[in-house]
Design a protein around this motif. Structure first.
Motif, mmCIF file in Angstrom:
data_model
loop_
_atom_site.group_PDB
_atom_site.id
_atom_site.type_symbol
_atom_site.label_atom_id
_atom_site.label_comp_id
_atom_site.label_asym_id
_atom_site.label_seq_id
_atom_site.Cartn_x
_atom_site.Cartn_y
_atom_site.Cartn_z
ATOM 1 N N ASN A 73 6.921 38.082 -34.920
ATOM 2 C CA ASN A 73 6.127 38.146 -33.692
ATOM 3 C C ASN A 73 6.813 38.890 -32.548
ATOM 4 N N ASN A 74 5.981 39.318 -31.593
ATOM 5 C CA ASN A 74 6.395 39.818 -30.277
ATOM 6 C C ASN A 74 7.153 41.136 -30.281
ATOM 7 N N PHE A 75 6.737 42.060 -31.133
ATOM 8 C CA PHE A 75 7.298 43.404 -31.098
ATOM 9 C C PHE A 75 6.408 44.292 -30.245
ATOM 10 N N THR A 76 7.009 45.293 -29.619
ATOM 11 C CA THR A 76 6.190 46.244 -28.878
ATOM 12 C C THR A 76 5.314 46.996 -29.873
ATOM 13 N N LYS A 77 4.218 47.538 -29.401
ATOM 14 C CA LYS A 77 3.312 48.263 -30.294
ATOM 15 C C LYS A 77 4.005 49.463 -30.926
ATOM 16 N N GLY A 78 4.837 50.154 -30.158
ATOM 17 C CA GLY A 78 5.564 51.306 -30.686
ATOM 18 C C GLY A 78 6.544 50.922 -31.771
#
Length: 93
Positions: A73-78
């Motif tokens: 969870n909680n990774f940047t979209k990039g």
């Protein structure tokens, strides 16, 4: 190829999840308050990668063969897109 990606510190500043790419596979470290769970998966054992994108952050879902899926969870979209591209490149090689 030892690339490492960490989840955003905004949602979980002390225990961010991590993804580390190695020569033969990927290590997924899912951290909780008092424990962490390390999963190593060979590239050849990965059958799919899915990304669920929210407004700010993304969840990466790894679908290995013969094992339960791994959710990070909680990774940047990039970062989520880059992780997916790297995994799919290695899986297809």
């Amino acid at each position: 190829m030892n690339e490492r990606f960490s989840a955003s510190g905004l949602m979980n500043p002390f225990f961010p999840d991590e993804i580390t790419f190695g020569e033969k596979g990927v290590t997924f470290k899912v951290r909780k308050l008092f424990r962490s769970n390390d999963n190593f998966v060979f590239y050849s054992d990965i059958s799919g990668v899915e990304i669920d994108s929210g407004m700010f952050f993304s969840t990466i879902r790894i679908i290995p063969r013969m094992r339960p899926e791994i959710i990070i969870n909680n990774f940047t979209k990039g970062d989520a897109k880059k992780v997916k591209e790297l995994i799919l490149t290695k899986v297809q090689a």
